[in-house]
Write an enzyme that holds these catalytic residues in place. Sequence first.
Site, short mmCIF file in Angstrom:
data_model
loop_
_atom_site.label_atom_id
_atom_site.label_comp_id
_atom_site.label_asym_id
_atom_site.label_seq_id
_atom_site.Cartn_x
_atom_site.Cartn_y
_atom_site.Cartn_z
N SER A 279 0.81 -1.23 0.00
CA SER A 279 0.00 0.00 0.00
C SER A 279 0.83 1.27 0.00
O SER A 279 0.34 2.33 -0.37
CB SER A 279 -0.94 0.00 1.21
OG SER A 279 -0.19 -0.14 2.41
N ASP A 465 -1.97 7.19 9.61
CA ASP A 465 -1.24 6.41 10.61
C ASP A 465 0.25 6.65 10.40
O ASP A 465 0.64 7.53 9.63
CB ASP A 465 -1.59 4.92 10.53
CG ASP A 465 -1.43 4.36 9.11
OD1 ASP A 465 -0.48 4.79 8.42
OD2 ASP A 465 -2.25 3.53 8.69
N HIS A 468 1.31 5.02 6.33
CA HIS A 468 0.79 5.48 5.04
C HIS A 468 0.84 7.00 4.92
O HIS A 468 0.41 7.72 5.82
CB HIS A 468 -0.66 5.01 4.86
CG HIS A 468 -0.79 3.52 4.91
ND1 HIS A 468 -1.07 2.85 6.08
CD2 HIS A 468 -0.64 2.59 3.94
CE1 HIS A 468 -1.12 1.55 5.82
NE2 HIS A 468 -0.86 1.36 4.54
#
Length: 499
Positions: A279, A465, A468
Amino acid sequence: MKSIKLFSILFLTLLFSNFTSSQNNKPTVFLVGDSTVKNGKGDGIGGLWGWGDYIGQFLDTTKVSIENHALGGTSSRTFQDKGLWTAVLNKLKKGDYVLIQFGHNDDGPINDSIRARGTIKGIGNETQEIDNILTKKHEVIHSYGWYIQKIIKEAKSKGAIPIVCSPIPRNDWKDGKVPRNNTSYRLWAKQIAEKEKATFIDLNDKMAVEMEKLGETKITGTYFYKRDHTHTSAKGAVLAALVIINELKSSKNSLKNYVLDHPKIVFPAKQKVFLIGDSTMANNDNPDAVGWGVVFPTYCDTTRIEVINKARGGRSTRTFDYEGLWNEVKNQLQPGDFILIQFGHNDAGAVDKEKFRGSLPGNGDETQEVIRPDGAKEIVHTFGWYMEKFIREAKEKGAIPIVLSQTPRDAWPNEKVERRTDTYVKWSKEAADKESAYYIDLHEIVALKYEALGKEKVKAFFPKDHTHTGFEGAKLNALTAAESIKNLKECGLKNYIEL
């Protein structure tokens, strides 16, 4: 029977002879000019093309041939001094065409030790005698117009049809407008064409008009590069060729009879760059979790390469392989493609429970058998084993792998960005070294940038967070990746990076 065979042979010989004769009698369009007509060898090196490389796609080449004799760096004077015009003149026959475009290099010094290619300004008959510093020859220099007029006259003497173009405009802008050469080479090209009753195409003005319709933002980076305001990309070369074709259509010049009604323009095939990872690289459709692979294409010459982001959120090396995601990418790889590989954030997960995505630590050959929730057995390998597999199989397909260490998290033990140099960073490098792949320590380079910015500024990069990034953080990571690729020695991808 023999007479029938003899007749057949005679018929085929006559047919072939007529075909050959018709091919030899086809008119030829000769192009003479500088690098804006043909850049380099006409192979698009550096993404630069001349309009002469594409004008043939607008013409019926079953009825007319194209020969691009333009040479970068030449002026109207040096094109003739080097014997390039003589080579064309010797080939000319009645009914051929000569497209002429000079001007970009005529403004240089008349006599120096570097190029000595300048001409006297204007269209007059004045001359200047020099002892050429570069060629060591005595030389009589004439005006720009004199050299253009000479080409026109000599082409006509062979029964050829000259067409004079003013030089393409440069990608310079002022108040939303592209400056024209109204008092110099555009004007002088027009004056000489009119004097010799040759077809004139005002490429300088007409192309500038088309550029202004598109606007500076769209032109720069697509039709011209930021690094070069003179030479066009493939799209810019096609735009210039289209302007010439449209002007021909409205002229009385017979070359318009060979213009195709529905030309199919074929651009050079794009190199492909595949991205695989998690991600932190992927398109997550979430403004608070933007992978750097989303922004990366903005630093690439996307007129020549296609960036295909196959990274997937939540994946480790293991799950990217187990779920068939790697096979999907591998089956698309072609020789010469590039593939950027970055994993590590999810490989530390549990091996035999929860998400079943953890890989074994290290680069060894050890394995662990796992029973998945559906009862299927899985043989789990080390992080390095999977990385080496991706690299090796990519190379087997002829692709060029580039390994990047994972992006750092927003974690600051002892007021320094947390490093994972003893685990996934180290194992990524070892895998790259073992399989002789390019390696970029993105983890360390970005961490140093974070520390230079400071903890508070970096915190804004992580709205969701500590792992990311939002768009600004992704932008910094993508820029860093692009800069690092640009610094890779002997890596072809560096030639497609636009910073």
